[in-house]
Design a protein around this motif. Structure first.
Motif, PDB file in Angstrom:
ATOM      1  N   VAL A   1       0.933  -1.228  -0.086  1.00  0.00           N
ATOM      2  CA  VAL A   1       0.071  -0.010   0.027  1.00  0.00           C
ATOM      3  C   VAL A   1       0.952   1.226   0.095  1.00  0.00           C
ATOM      4  CG1 VAL A   1      -1.656   1.187   1.385  1.00  0.00           C
ATOM      5  CG2 VAL A   1      -2.054  -1.019   0.809  1.00  0.00           C
ATOM      6  N   GLU A   2       1.903   1.321   0.918  1.00  0.00           N
ATOM      7  CA  GLU A   2       2.772   2.451   0.840  1.00  0.00           C
ATOM      8  C   GLU A   2       3.599   2.680  -0.360  1.00  0.00           C
ATOM      9  OE1 GLU A   2       6.991   3.469   3.166  1.00  0.00           O
ATOM     10  OE2 GLU A   2       5.711   2.342   4.146  1.00  0.00           O
ATOM     11  N   LEU A   3       4.022   1.615  -1.166  1.00  0.00           N
ATOM     12  CA  LEU A   3       4.530   1.828  -2.412  1.00  0.00           C
ATOM     13  C   LEU A   3       3.348   1.938  -3.517  1.00  0.00           C
ATOM     14  CD1 LEU A   3       6.707  -1.499  -2.354  1.00  0.00           C
ATOM     15  CD2 LEU A   3       7.498   0.970  -2.299  1.00  0.00           C
ATOM     16  N   ILE A   4       2.217   1.771  -3.492  1.00  0.00           N
ATOM     17  CA  ILE A   4       1.095   2.330  -4.437  1.00  0.00           C
ATOM     18  C   ILE A   4       1.257   3.777  -4.177  1.00  0.00           C
ATOM     19  CG2 ILE A   4      -1.281   2.392  -4.846  1.00  0.00           C
ATOM     20  CD1 ILE A   4      -1.384  -0.620  -3.948  1.00  0.00           C
ATOM     21  N   TYR A   5       1.270   4.283  -2.954  1.00  0.00           N
ATOM     22  CA  TYR A   5       0.896   5.884  -3.013  1.00  0.00           C
ATOM     23  C   TYR A   5       2.482   6.645  -3.179  1.00  0.00           C
ATOM     24  CZ  TYR A   5      -3.501   4.603  -0.932  1.00  0.00           C
ATOM     25  OH  TYR A   5      -4.717   4.305  -0.681  1.00  0.00           O
ATOM     26  N   LYS A   6       3.628   5.917  -2.748  1.00  0.00           N
ATOM     27  CA  LYS A   6       4.907   6.394  -2.707  1.00  0.00           C
ATOM     28  C   LYS A   6       5.954   5.309  -3.517  1.00  0.00           C
ATOM     29  CE  LYS A   6       8.074   9.201  -0.313  1.00  0.00           C
ATOM     30  NZ  LYS A   6       8.526   9.742   0.980  1.00  0.00           N
ATOM     31  N   PRO A   7       5.786   5.184  -4.702  1.00  0.00           N
ATOM     32  CA  PRO A   7       6.699   4.057  -5.250  1.00  0.00           C
ATOM     33  C   PRO A   7       8.157   4.369  -5.000  1.00  0.00           C
ATOM     34  CG  PRO A   7       4.969   4.806  -6.984  1.00  0.00           C
ATOM     35  CD  PRO A   7       4.932   5.691  -5.506  1.00  0.00           C
ATOM     36  N   ASN A   8       8.888   3.354  -5.201  1.00  0.00           N
ATOM     37  CA  ASN A   8      10.328   3.436  -4.942  1.00  0.00           C
ATOM     38  C   ASN A   8      11.042   2.699  -6.096  1.00  0.00           C
ATOM     39  OD1 ASN A   8      13.170   3.504  -4.267  1.00  0.00           O
ATOM     40  ND2 ASN A   8      12.769   2.667  -2.368  1.00  0.00           N
ATOM     41  N   PRO A   9      11.500   3.810  -6.976  1.00  0.00           N
ATOM     42  CA  PRO A   9      11.852   3.171  -8.423  1.00  0.00           C
ATOM     43  C   PRO A   9      13.261   2.373  -8.240  1.00  0.00           C
ATOM     44  CG  PRO A   9      11.473   5.672  -8.613  1.00  0.00           C
ATOM     45  CD  PRO A   9      11.292   5.256  -7.134  1.00  0.00           C
ATOM     46  N   LYS A  10      13.876   2.754  -7.077  1.00  0.00           N
ATOM     47  CA  LYS A  10      15.104   1.830  -6.910  1.00  0.00           C
ATOM     48  C   LYS A  10      14.894   0.278  -6.794  1.00  0.00           C
ATOM     49  CE  LYS A  10      16.581   4.867  -3.573  1.00  0.00           C
ATOM     50  NZ  LYS A  10      17.038   5.488  -2.523  1.00  0.00           N
ATOM     51  N   ASN A  11      14.013   0.085  -6.202  1.00  0.00           N
ATOM     52  CA  ASN A  11      13.701  -1.314  -6.102  1.00  0.00           C
ATOM     53  C   ASN A  11      13.159  -2.054  -7.580  1.00  0.00           C
ATOM     54  OD1 ASN A  11      12.880  -0.847  -3.328  1.00  0.00           O
ATOM     55  ND2 ASN A  11      10.727  -0.841  -3.477  1.00  0.00           N
ATOM     56  N   TRP A  12      13.260  -1.500  -8.468  1.00  0.00           N
ATOM     57  CA  TRP A  12      12.643  -2.091  -9.887  1.00  0.00           C
ATOM     58  C   TRP A  12      13.770  -1.606 -10.887  1.00  0.00           C
ATOM     59  CZ3 TRP A  12      10.682  -6.564  -9.442  1.00  0.00           C
ATOM     60  CH2 TRP A  12       9.862  -6.974  -8.222  1.00  0.00           C
ATOM     61  N   GLU A  13      14.809  -1.580 -10.892  1.00  0.00           N
ATOM     62  CA  GLU A  13      15.758  -1.284 -11.911  1.00  0.00           C
ATOM     63  C   GLU A  13      15.354  -1.841 -13.559  1.00  0.00           C
ATOM     64  OE1 GLU A  13      20.004  -1.720 -11.189  1.00  0.00           O
ATOM     65  OE2 GLU A  13      19.822  -0.876  -9.226  1.00  0.00           O
ATOM     66  N   GLY A  14      15.296  -1.077 -14.657  1.00  0.00           N
ATOM     67  CA  GLY A  14      15.135  -1.630 -15.600  1.00  0.00           C
ATOM     68  C   GLY A  14      13.728  -1.484 -16.103  1.00  0.00           C
TER      69      GLY A  14
END
Length: 106
Positions: A67-80
């Motif tokens: 839920v936290e990532l839906i509201y505030k994604p962290n692009p570093k988690n998903w390179e590419g």
């Protein structure tokens, strides 16, 4: 001959099961469509964003973390992958219901 046909049938059956897509429950699919999640994510297949199954393989998220990532994604988690837009318009109750479902995927 019968043994060969049986072997082929078994192999084809196993292949079709291994490529089967995970079924999305109707209530969850409705929320995923409403909140445009399916525009970038699929259950088993990479699209614009990672597949939901891949999300759970990479890191064993808890629903609240998703839920936290839906509201505030962290692009570093998903390179590419392109950065996900923050989806602050998704009602918290709906985001939590989606997140709880995602955590059931393997």
């Amino acid at each position: 001959m019968k043994k060969s046909l049986l072997t082929v049938a078994v192999v084809l059956g196993i292949a079709s099961v291994s490529k089967a897509q995970t079924k999305i429950p109707p209530d969850i699919e409705k929320l995923l469509q409403k909140n445009t999640c399916l525009a970038c994510h699929k259950v088993d297949t990479r699209l614009v964003g990672p597949a939901y199954v891949e999300v759970m393989k990479k890191k064993k998220y808890k629903p609240e973390q998703i839920v936290e990532l839906i509201y505030k994604p962290n692009p570093k988690n998903w390179e590419g992958y392109p950065p996900m837009a923050a989806l602050t318009n998704v009602p918290k109750e709906e985001a939590l219901k989606i997140a709880k479902w995602i955590t059931t995927l393997k």
